[in-house]
Design a protein around this motif. Structure first.
Motif, mmCIF file in Angstrom:
data_model
loop_
_atom_site.group_PDB
_atom_site.id
_atom_site.type_symbol
_atom_site.label_atom_id
_atom_site.label_comp_id
_atom_site.label_asym_id
_atom_site.label_seq_id
_atom_site.Cartn_x
_atom_site.Cartn_y
_atom_site.Cartn_z
ATOM 1 N N UNK A 55 6.999 -8.639 -5.287
ATOM 2 C CA UNK A 55 5.642 -9.045 -4.882
ATOM 3 C C UNK A 55 5.666 -10.034 -3.931
ATOM 4 N N UNK A 56 6.321 -11.206 -4.293
ATOM 5 C CA UNK A 56 6.127 -12.374 -3.389
ATOM 6 C C UNK A 56 6.917 -12.189 -1.975
ATOM 7 N N UNK A 61 3.712 -8.624 4.193
ATOM 8 C CA UNK A 61 4.118 -7.383 4.852
ATOM 9 C C UNK A 61 3.126 -6.168 4.751
ATOM 10 N N UNK A 62 2.485 -5.688 5.597
ATOM 11 C CA UNK A 62 1.424 -4.844 5.645
ATOM 12 C C UNK A 62 2.173 -3.439 5.404
ATOM 13 N N UNK A 67 7.488 1.129 2.782
ATOM 14 C CA UNK A 67 8.910 0.688 2.542
ATOM 15 C C UNK A 67 9.577 0.867 1.239
ATOM 16 N N UNK A 68 8.505 0.144 0.432
ATOM 17 C CA UNK A 68 9.101 0.367 -1.245
ATOM 18 C C UNK A 68 9.064 1.721 -1.515
ATOM 19 N N UNK A 69 8.051 2.379 -1.384
ATOM 20 C CA UNK A 69 7.929 3.675 -2.036
ATOM 21 C C UNK A 69 9.214 4.562 -1.551
ATOM 22 N N UNK A 102 1.098 -1.320 -8.082
ATOM 23 C CA UNK A 102 0.916 -2.147 -9.202
ATOM 24 C C UNK A 102 1.932 -3.387 -8.936
ATOM 25 N N UNK A 103 3.347 -3.044 -8.593
ATOM 26 C CA UNK A 103 4.038 -4.138 -8.585
ATOM 27 C C UNK A 103 3.628 -5.096 -7.372
ATOM 28 N N UNK A 104 2.856 -4.829 -6.138
ATOM 29 C CA UNK A 104 2.480 -5.570 -5.195
ATOM 30 C C UNK A 104 1.108 -6.323 -5.462
ATOM 31 N N UNK A 105 0.740 -6.079 -6.726
ATOM 32 C CA UNK A 105 -0.469 -6.734 -7.201
ATOM 33 C C UNK A 105 -0.013 -8.108 -7.942
ATOM 34 N N UNK A 106 1.233 -8.263 -8.282
ATOM 35 C CA UNK A 106 1.682 -9.114 -9.373
ATOM 36 C C UNK A 106 1.855 -10.564 -8.626
#
Length: 106
Positions: A55-56, A61-62, A67-69, A102-106
């Motif tokens: 996440x950090x 990165x918009x 990218x992660x999916x 969810x990961x990107x909200x951490x």
């Protein structure tokens, strides 16, 4: 009158917070069920990076979600070292999206 407005705002905030927590719990459960926690953890490196580190890294990165999916689906290596992440073709696309969100909200 102000008390009613404040009570309404507080109630809305509490409901929104509860809904967000329920969504986060569902996404975390989905990640566990999908086998993600075999190599990752929320706040410490296992074989792969912690979810908080991910996440950090992608915070500003918009295009991070897409990218992660794609990376979770196809697998890959090099971003976090030599340890490859295997493809996760057994996980439904919408589930991968939910987990990444969810990961990107951490």
């Amino acid at each position: 009158m102000k008390k009613f407005i404040l009570a309404g705002i507080l109630a809305h905030t509490m409901l929104s917070t509860a809904a967000h927590a329920a969504e986060a719990n569902a996404a975390q459960t989905l990640a566990k069920k999908s086998g993600c926690f075999a190599c990752h953890n929320i706040d410490k490196k296992v074989l792969g990076p912690s979810y908080k580190d991910v996440a950090a890294k992608y915070k500003n990165d918009k295009g991070a979600e897409a990218k992660l999916v794609a990376k979770v689906k196809a697998g890959g290596s090099g971003t976090w070292g030599d340890m490859p992440m295997p493809p996760n073709s057994h996980v439904k696309d919408e589930d991968i999206k939910t987990i990444v969100e969810w990961i990107l909200t951490l």
